[in-house]
Scaffold this active site. Structure first.
Site, PDB file in Angstrom:
ATOM      1  N   HIS A  30       0.883  -1.340   0.114  1.00 12.22           N
ATOM      2  CA  HIS A  30      -0.046  -0.082   0.023  1.00 12.22           C
ATOM      3  C   HIS A  30       0.733   1.153   0.121  1.00 12.22           C
ATOM      4  CE1 HIS A  30       0.410   1.344   4.278  1.00 12.22           C
ATOM      5  NE2 HIS A  30       0.608   0.031   4.451  1.00 12.22           N
ATOM      6  N   GLU A 102       1.036 -13.432  -2.657  1.00 12.81           N
ATOM      7  CA  GLU A 102       0.423 -13.379  -3.850  1.00 12.81           C
ATOM      8  C   GLU A 102       1.236 -13.782  -5.051  1.00 12.81           C
ATOM      9  OE1 GLU A 102      -0.728  -9.197  -4.206  1.00 12.81           O
ATOM     10  OE2 GLU A 102      -2.501  -9.472  -3.272  1.00 12.81           O
TER      11      GLU A 102
END
Length: 940
Positions: A30, A102
């Site tokens: 982020h 991921e």
């Protein structure tokens, strides 16, 4: 362009429409959001054809998510629907578990093909020999990319470190994004750049052409505006949908975490449940269920742990004690130190006192707080000035083995020590001299020693499974040893008045004794699993605290021998010591997890309050519409009024019925109260004066079980033992029409629809127990409702009239659509006896049921899911349940002659109030995304 990028160009592009929803998925931390946003915008724009919103469809999550089964499922679903994975590599990403997870998922499912990288800072070095990025020379690579052979060749990446603020309109950044876009489009970069340039030129030509004709410009402008408006509207809808899905995922994760936390930390569980409830505009049923469970656990806990344990010791903490004024706390540890703490803040005071080169087993303050005594592995007792941490005089020597316990007499003129050498020694703490000969009772070891309240009696705990009582003045044993323990005795303590002695030990029991006679008092207190090393009386003698090797602390009522609430849990190992403050409001515990923990014992938040006064079972309960009064009717023939705010009875009981009062109901304006009786009559009362208004309503030929006002207050409906339902003019007291007949057994319950046009009835001993009546025509609405296999005792409409709930003798609750007369969903199962009453909350979101099994259950009315465990407290069947008009209270009535008012277990605001003082924001934040805003006002 590297070899893998060239190989990507040679692979045919897979059809986006049939197999994939996204052309690319961007994985990033982020803190790299500006980079990811710039890449997404560039991929949207480069190669975009005129009239198309985006050149490529790119998925970019706006958050750095923590690991959670629910959230991870949504992310992997999106990844599996994308053709390419674009990974933003940076020092922040390298430290992110989420980004690594991921990439690892992509490699496991899809391999290295279609994997592209963007470097936004730091170093990235490829090791051709091992087929991986070199972890020693790269500070932005991920663990998943440093495994040997994970990549066949050096993957394609672009470095945008110097391209801030990453605007796709900037030529250099656009050039690099084009490098990324080319393999995704399945075209060489030159071809894509050429197409993009042609599209831009085409747009400029169209713009010049548009200028030539105002009419054409107007049409194009209007068309473009319409398209843009639709696109913006669609974007807003997509954003709202994404936010909804994220909020629900977080709510589910927090609810699951709350359920897991209930056994160990009820306050944390309650905070997590409150945050789950507030995560969505309307609470999910899972959140409400977690709230009910956590609130129940919180209410049953006899105390709550302070938010932060006291840490500093590096080994087991053996003992803990409060100073006489409660301001300081002293702890003794296997690390050889004694530490002093500010009991209000939990902060360590001064440097540790090194009291023994090996281990300190016991610590005690003198009654005036001026001295501190310690017992150590080195066979000595030492005295300390707690204000300075300096030793007073020389060590007290004489014991031939480790010293297990030390304690001052109440006057402070004696100091007693107990040792593994089998002796107890008495000392003058002023001079450090031993007084008299050692007291010898156990040939093996003495575990503990304690004075009574006036210092005239001394008790010892021995490894020989006995407790012994001594006269400290003479050193003589008083009476025979106290025998009962089946293993070594670890600790002893006197009740503050000296009349009771308690002992605990290796046989997992707590035993009470009369020190005057040596006889046991009652049966042993059982609950711990394994050795009980420590016990302490509360200063008022009404509670006992015990510490267990089973990691729990238990509180007991020594008068009854019953455990008070659930065990206190929090230590991650055995608990070695317990100590009360002088006022009994707090408890300190010490454990094998190297910590001292403080507990607030004033936090009792009972789930319900009992209203007592009836002398027989209570049949019904009803709130006045403004919530100011609660009315109850009982088999004792009385109707009683209560103030729900105070729980006190208002005035004298109302009498008039010559039999049981079966039901009570307020008029919609609260000015009248109706009661139904076993004497076959219905009576009306003024609730403010307690006086009857008018004559009794007669007509039923047997007892009346239920009474209800119509929504406009002009009519009354009654249900009776005589198998009939009757309607009455509530003003004049006259019957309206003929009785409604059709039930084949007694009618137990009656309810008006919110618009007053229908009446629902429920009966027992009836094969078709639930019926709907059309009050505009005095006839049945269709056929009876089919579903219950035995009689039904309760029926009620939801506040909006779209649902009907019934409770049955077959132990189930059913929900119905009154318009179609069909049941909705499967029966609600959970009760083990007949369901006596059902009630909707004022907003219709909750359904409560009461049953003869002694429990109350809450249900989500939309899904039919149970909300938490059943509510227990009544000692017999529960026959009535209702919500207060504002939905903050639940009232129940039962066979145990009581009415209970339940706290708002489902209320997130109340949960925050209770939990916030005992939980830190960081503790709760650990269960949610890092950018998620917590709503409760926590202690920090």
């Amino acid at each position: 362009m590297c070899a893998q990028a060239a190989a990507a160009l040679e692979q045919p592009a897979r059809g986006r429409g049939a197999s994939f929803d996204y052309d690319a998925f961007i994985s990033y931390n982020h803190r790299d959001r500006p980079v990811a946003a710039g890449i997404q915008k560039g991929l949207h724009r480069i190669g975009r054809r005129v009239g198309h919103l985006h050149a490529l469809r790119v998925f970019r999550d706006a958050t750095d998510l923590t690991a959670s089964p629910d959230l991870w499922g949504k992310v992997t679903e999106a990844m599996d629907r994308a053709r390419f994975l674009v990974v933003v590599l940076s020092p922040h990403a390298a430290a992110s578990t989420w980004v690594d997870k991921e990439v690892a998922h992509w490699l496991a499912r899809r391999g290295p093909d279609h994997l592209l990288f963007v470097v936004s800072g730091g170093r990235l070095t490829w090791d051709e020999k091992t087929g991986r990025f070199d972890p020693d020379r790269s500070d932005v690579t991920l663990p998943a990319l440093t495994r040997p052979g994970v990549l066949a060749t050096e993957p394609f990446y672009v470095d945008v470190t110097e391209d801030a603020p990453w605007d796709p309109r900037a030529p250099m950044f656009r050039e690099k994004v084009t490098d990324l876009a080319a393999p995704i489009h399945g075209k060489p970069k030159s071809e894509l750049a050429g197409e993009d340039l042609r599209e831009q030129r085409r747009f400029r030509r169209l713009r010049r052409a548009a200028v030539l004709g105002l009419a054409l410009l107007t049409v194009i402008a209007l068309a473009a505006a319409t398209i843009a408006l639709d696109q913006r509207r669609e974007a807003r809808l997509q954003q709202r949908e994404a936010e909804r899905q994220r909020n629900e995922a977080v709510a589910l994760a927090l609810a699951a975490a709350s359920r897991d936390a209930v056994p160990g930390n009820a306050a944390l569980a309650l905070a997590l449940a409150a945050e789950s409830s507030r995560a969505t505009p309307a609470p999910l049923w899972q959140a409400t269920s977690a709230l009910v469970n956590a609130r129940s656990a919180f209410g049953e806990a006899p105390g709550q742990q302070a938010p932060t344990p006291l840490t500093g010791h590096t080994d087991w903490v053996n003992d803990v004690t409060f100073s006489p004024d409660g301001a300081r706390l002293a702890s003794a540890s296997m690390d050889g130190t004694v530490r002093l703490w500010d009991s209000a803040t939990g902060r360590q005071v001064g440097e540790p006192i090194t009291a023994d080169p090996d281990a300190v087993y016991s610590v005690a303050f003198s009654p005036d707080g001026a001295r501190l005594a310690t017992a150590g592995f080195d066979h000595t007792v030492r005295l300390w000035d707690p204000a300075t941490g300096t030793e007073i005089g020389e060590p007290l020597t004489g014991h031939a083995d480790r010293v297990n316990a030390v304690t001052f007499s109440p006057e402070g003129n004696l100091l007693a020590s107990a040792s593994w050498d089998g002796t107890v020694r008495l000392w003058d703490p002023a001079t450090g001299r031993q007084l008299g000969e050692p007291i010898t009772g156990d040939p093996d070891a003495v575990s503990d020693v304690a004075f009574n309240s006036d210092g005239t009696v001394l008790a010892t705990a021995g490894a020989d499974r006995t407790v012994r009582v001594w006269d400290p003045a003479t050193g003589a044993q008083i009476g025979e040893p106290l025998i009962g323990h089946t293993d070594w005795v670890a600790d002893v303590a006197f009740r503050p008045d000296g009349a009771v002695l308690v002992s605990v030990g290796g046989d997992a029991t707590v035993r009470l004794w009369d020190p005057a006679t040596g006889r046991p008092i009652g049966a042993p207190l059982i609950g711990h699993i394994g050795t009980v090393p420590s016990v302490a009386f509360a200063p008022d003698g009404t509670r006992l605290a015990t510490a267990g090797d089973d990691t729990t602390v238990r509180l007991w009522d020594p008068a009854t021998g019953r455990s008070l609430g659930e065990p206190l849990t929090g230590h991650n190992g055995g608990v070695n010591a317990v100590a009360f403050t002088r006022d009994g409001t707090r408890l300190a515990t010490a454990g094998d997890d190297d910590t001292v923990r403080l507990w607030d014992l004033t936090t009792a938040a009972p789930l319900g309050e009992s209203l007592t006064g009836h002398t027989d079972l209570v049949n019904d309960v009803a709130f006045r519409p403004d919530g100011s009064l609660l009315a109850t009717g009982g088999r004792d023939g009385t109707m009683r009024l209560w103030n729900p705010a105070t729980g006190r009875q208002v005035g004298e009981p109302l009498t008039g019925h010559t039999g049981a009062v079966g039901a009570v109901a307020f008029s919609p304006d609260g000015a009248r109260l109706a009661t139904a009786g076993g004497d076959g009559t219905v009576r009306l009362w003024d609730p403010d004066t307690g006086q009857p208004t008018g004559a009794p309503l007669t007509g039923h030929t047997d007892g009346v079980f239920d009474v209800e006002f119509s929504p406009d207050g002009t009519r009354l409906a009654t249900a009776g033992m005589d198998k009939t339902v009757r309607l009455w003019d509530s003003i004049g007291g006259l019957p309206i029409g003929e009785p409604l007949t059709g039930h084949t057994g007694p009618v137990y319950s009656v309810a008006f629809s919110p618009d007053g046009t229908r009446l629902a009835t429920a009966g027992v001993f009836d094969d078709k127990p639930v019926r709907l009546w059309d009050l505009t025509a005095d006839r049945l609405v269709g056929e009876p409702l089919i579903g219950h296999t035995r009689g039904a005792a309760a029926v009620t409409f939801s506040p909006d009239g779209t649902m009907l709930a019934t409770g049955s003798a077959n132990h189930t609750v059913r929900l119905w659509n009154p318009a179609t007369r069909q049941s909705t969903g499967a029966p609600l199962i959970g009760h083990s006896e007949w369901v006596a009453d059902v009630a909707f909350s004022p907003d219709g979101a909750l359904l409560a049921s009461a049953a003869d099994d002694g429990t109350v259950r809450l249900w989500d009315s939309t899904t039919g899911r149970p909300l938490g465990e059943s509510l227990t407290g009544h000692t017999g069947g529960v026959y009535a349940v209702t919500f207060s008009p504002d939905g903050t209270l639940l009232a129940t009535a039962g066979a145990d002659h009581t009415v209970r008012l339940w706290d708002r277990l489902w209320d997130a605001n109340r949960a925050c109030e209770l939990a916030a003082p005992f939980v830190t924001r960081d503790r709760v934040q650990a269960y949610a995304p890092s950018d998620w805003k917590m709503t409760c006002r926590y202690v920090d």
